[in-house]
Design a protein around this motif. Structure first.
Motif, PDB file in Angstrom:
ATOM      1  N   TYR A  14       0.750  -1.243   0.037  1.00 59.45           N
ATOM      2  CA  TYR A  14       0.016  -0.026   0.016  1.00 59.45           C
ATOM      3  C   TYR A  14       0.748   1.174  -0.032  1.00 59.45           C
ATOM      4  O   TYR A  14       0.648   2.229  -0.798  1.00 59.45           O
ATOM      5  CB  TYR A  14      -0.827   0.006   1.252  1.00 59.45           C
ATOM      6  CG  TYR A  14      -1.869   1.023   1.249  1.00 59.45           C
ATOM      7  CD1 TYR A  14      -2.835   1.335   0.500  1.00 59.45           C
ATOM      8  CD2 TYR A  14      -1.762   2.041   2.202  1.00 59.45           C
ATOM      9  CE1 TYR A  14      -3.634   2.463   0.427  1.00 59.45           C
ATOM     10  CE2 TYR A  14      -2.269   3.297   2.348  1.00 59.45           C
ATOM     11  CZ  TYR A  14      -3.403   3.489   1.443  1.00 59.45           C
ATOM     12  OH  TYR A  14      -4.140   4.748   1.390  1.00 59.45           O
ATOM     13  N   GLU A  17       1.730   2.151  -3.481  1.00 60.67           N
ATOM     14  CA  GLU A  17       0.657   2.610  -4.172  1.00 60.67           C
ATOM     15  C   GLU A  17       0.309   4.011  -3.815  1.00 60.67           C
ATOM     16  O   GLU A  17      -0.096   4.717  -4.623  1.00 60.67           O
ATOM     17  CB  GLU A  17      -0.571   1.673  -4.187  1.00 60.67           C
ATOM     18  CG  GLU A  17      -0.381   0.440  -4.794  1.00 60.67           C
ATOM     19  CD  GLU A  17      -1.421  -0.647  -4.193  1.00 60.67           C
ATOM     20  OE1 GLU A  17      -2.408  -0.126  -3.653  1.00 60.67           O
ATOM     21  OE2 GLU A  17      -1.368  -1.882  -4.668  1.00 60.67           O
ATOM     22  N   GLN A  18       0.253   4.445  -2.561  1.00 63.95           N
ATOM     23  CA  GLN A  18       0.036   5.781  -1.959  1.00 63.95           C
ATOM     24  C   GLN A  18       1.187   6.725  -2.467  1.00 63.95           C
ATOM     25  O   GLN A  18       0.657   8.064  -2.978  1.00 63.95           O
ATOM     26  CB  GLN A  18       0.067   5.395  -0.346  1.00 63.95           C
ATOM     27  CG  GLN A  18      -0.285   6.802   0.241  1.00 63.95           C
ATOM     28  CD  GLN A  18      -0.689   6.626   1.757  1.00 63.95           C
ATOM     29  OE1 GLN A  18       0.111   5.969   2.301  1.00 63.95           O
ATOM     30  NE2 GLN A  18      -1.420   7.531   2.350  1.00 63.95           N
ATOM     31  N   ASP A  21       0.290   7.375  -6.191  1.00 63.29           N
ATOM     32  CA  ASP A  21      -0.927   8.382  -6.192  1.00 63.29           C
ATOM     33  C   ASP A  21      -0.759   9.484  -5.805  1.00 63.29           C
ATOM     34  O   ASP A  21      -1.232  10.532  -6.560  1.00 63.29           O
ATOM     35  CB  ASP A  21      -1.879   7.551  -5.332  1.00 63.29           C
ATOM     36  CG  ASP A  21      -2.671   6.584  -5.924  1.00 63.29           C
ATOM     37  OD1 ASP A  21      -2.859   6.181  -7.379  1.00 63.29           O
ATOM     38  OD2 ASP A  21      -3.432   5.704  -5.196  1.00 63.29           O
ATOM     39  N   GLN A  22       0.348   9.970  -4.715  1.00 69.06           N
ATOM     40  CA  GLN A  22       0.519  11.083  -4.393  1.00 69.06           C
ATOM     41  C   GLN A  22       1.416  11.899  -5.243  1.00 69.06           C
ATOM     42  O   GLN A  22       1.250  13.038  -5.483  1.00 69.06           O
ATOM     43  CB  GLN A  22       1.331  10.912  -2.902  1.00 69.06           C
ATOM     44  CG  GLN A  22       0.609  10.890  -1.843  1.00 69.06           C
ATOM     45  CD  GLN A  22       1.181  10.766  -0.387  1.00 69.06           C
ATOM     46  OE1 GLN A  22       2.234  10.901  -0.466  1.00 69.06           O
ATOM     47  NE2 GLN A  22       0.341  10.171   0.652  1.00 69.06           N
ATOM     48  N   GLY A  24       1.136  11.606  -8.388  1.00 68.56           N
ATOM     49  CA  GLY A  24       0.327  11.906  -9.608  1.00 68.56           C
ATOM     50  C   GLY A  24       0.609  11.108 -10.761  1.00 68.56           C
ATOM     51  O   GLY A  24       0.293  11.536 -12.019  1.00 68.56           O
ATOM     52  N   ASP A  26       1.001   8.207 -13.627  1.00 69.59           N
ATOM     53  CA  ASP A  26       0.274   7.125 -14.293  1.00 69.59           C
ATOM     54  C   ASP A  26       0.778   5.944 -13.814  1.00 69.59           C
ATOM     55  O   ASP A  26       1.888   5.493 -14.331  1.00 69.59           O
ATOM     56  CB  ASP A  26       0.001   7.647 -15.665  1.00 69.59           C
ATOM     57  CG  ASP A  26      -0.700   6.618 -16.526  1.00 69.59           C
ATOM     58  OD1 ASP A  26      -1.301   5.859 -15.876  1.00 69.59           O
ATOM     59  OD2 ASP A  26      -0.505   6.539 -17.838  1.00 69.59           O
ATOM     60  N   TRP A  27       0.033   4.916 -13.432  1.00 70.75           N
ATOM     61  CA  TRP A  27       0.875   3.749 -12.783  1.00 70.75           C
ATOM     62  C   TRP A  27      -0.237   2.573 -13.280  1.00 70.75           C
ATOM     63  O   TRP A  27      -1.528   2.896 -12.996  1.00 70.75           O
ATOM     64  CB  TRP A  27       1.391   3.761 -11.735  1.00 70.75           C
ATOM     65  CG  TRP A  27       0.577   3.855 -10.294  1.00 70.75           C
ATOM     66  CD1 TRP A  27      -0.090   5.143  -9.935  1.00 70.75           C
ATOM     67  CD2 TRP A  27       0.211   2.822  -9.700  1.00 70.75           C
ATOM     68  NE1 TRP A  27      -0.971   4.780  -8.983  1.00 70.75           N
ATOM     69  CE2 TRP A  27      -0.839   3.319  -8.657  1.00 70.75           C
ATOM     70  CE3 TRP A  27       0.079   1.242  -9.588  1.00 70.75           C
ATOM     71  CZ2 TRP A  27      -1.595   2.463  -7.801  1.00 70.75           C
ATOM     72  CZ3 TRP A  27      -0.627   0.521  -8.598  1.00 70.75           C
ATOM     73  CH2 TRP A  27      -1.376   1.252  -7.861  1.00 70.75           C
TER      74      TRP A  27
END
Length: 106
Positions: A14, A17-18, A21-22, A24, A26-27
Motif C-alpha cells: 500500500y 501505491e500511496q 498516487d501522491q 500523480g 500514471d501507474w
C-alpha cells in the motif's frame, strides 16, 4: 519510437501505491502474465519475488531499454540490506545542492 510515461508496479505494498498516487503518476499494477514493453512503461518497480514467467518478461523488458527499480534484489543477484540514516550530506562541488550542508531525513 513513441513511449508512454507510465510506471508498472509489481508488488502488494500500500505504501508504494500511496506514493505513486501522491506523485500523480500514471501507474498500473502488473499481474502475472501482463505484457511489459518499453513503449507502455517507462519504469517498473519490483517489490516482491517474481515467478519464472515474470522474471523472463522483465529481463526482456530490460534488454529492450526498460528501467527497473528493484527493491528486493532480484536483478542484482544479491539481497537488499536495510540501513537507517538521519541525514544526507551532499558531496562534490558540482552538486546541485552544494549550497546545503546537510539534509535531515525524518
Amino acid at each position: 519510437m513513441k513511449r508512454r510515461i507510465r510506471i508498472g508496479y509489481v508488488g502488494n505494498s500500500y505504501s508504494w501505491e500511496q506514493l505513486l498516487d501522491q506523485l500523480g503518476a500514471d501507474w498500473k499494477r502488473l499481474e502475472p502474465g501482463d505484457s511489459v514493453s518499453v513503449q507502455d512503461f517507462s519504469c517498473v518497480i519490483v517489490d516482491r519475488t517474481l515467478n519464472r514467467l515474470e522474471s523472463s518478461s522483465l529481463n526482456n523488458y530490460l534488454d529492450n531499454g526498460g528501467a527497473i527499480i528493484d527493491t528486493i534484489g532480484s536483478f542484482c543477484g544479491q539481497s537488499i540490506t536495510s540501513r537507517t540514516f538521519k541525514e544526507i550530506v551532499p558531496s562534490g562541488i558540482e552538486s546541485l545542492f552544494n549550497h546545503i550542508n546537510q539534509i535531515p531525513v525524518y
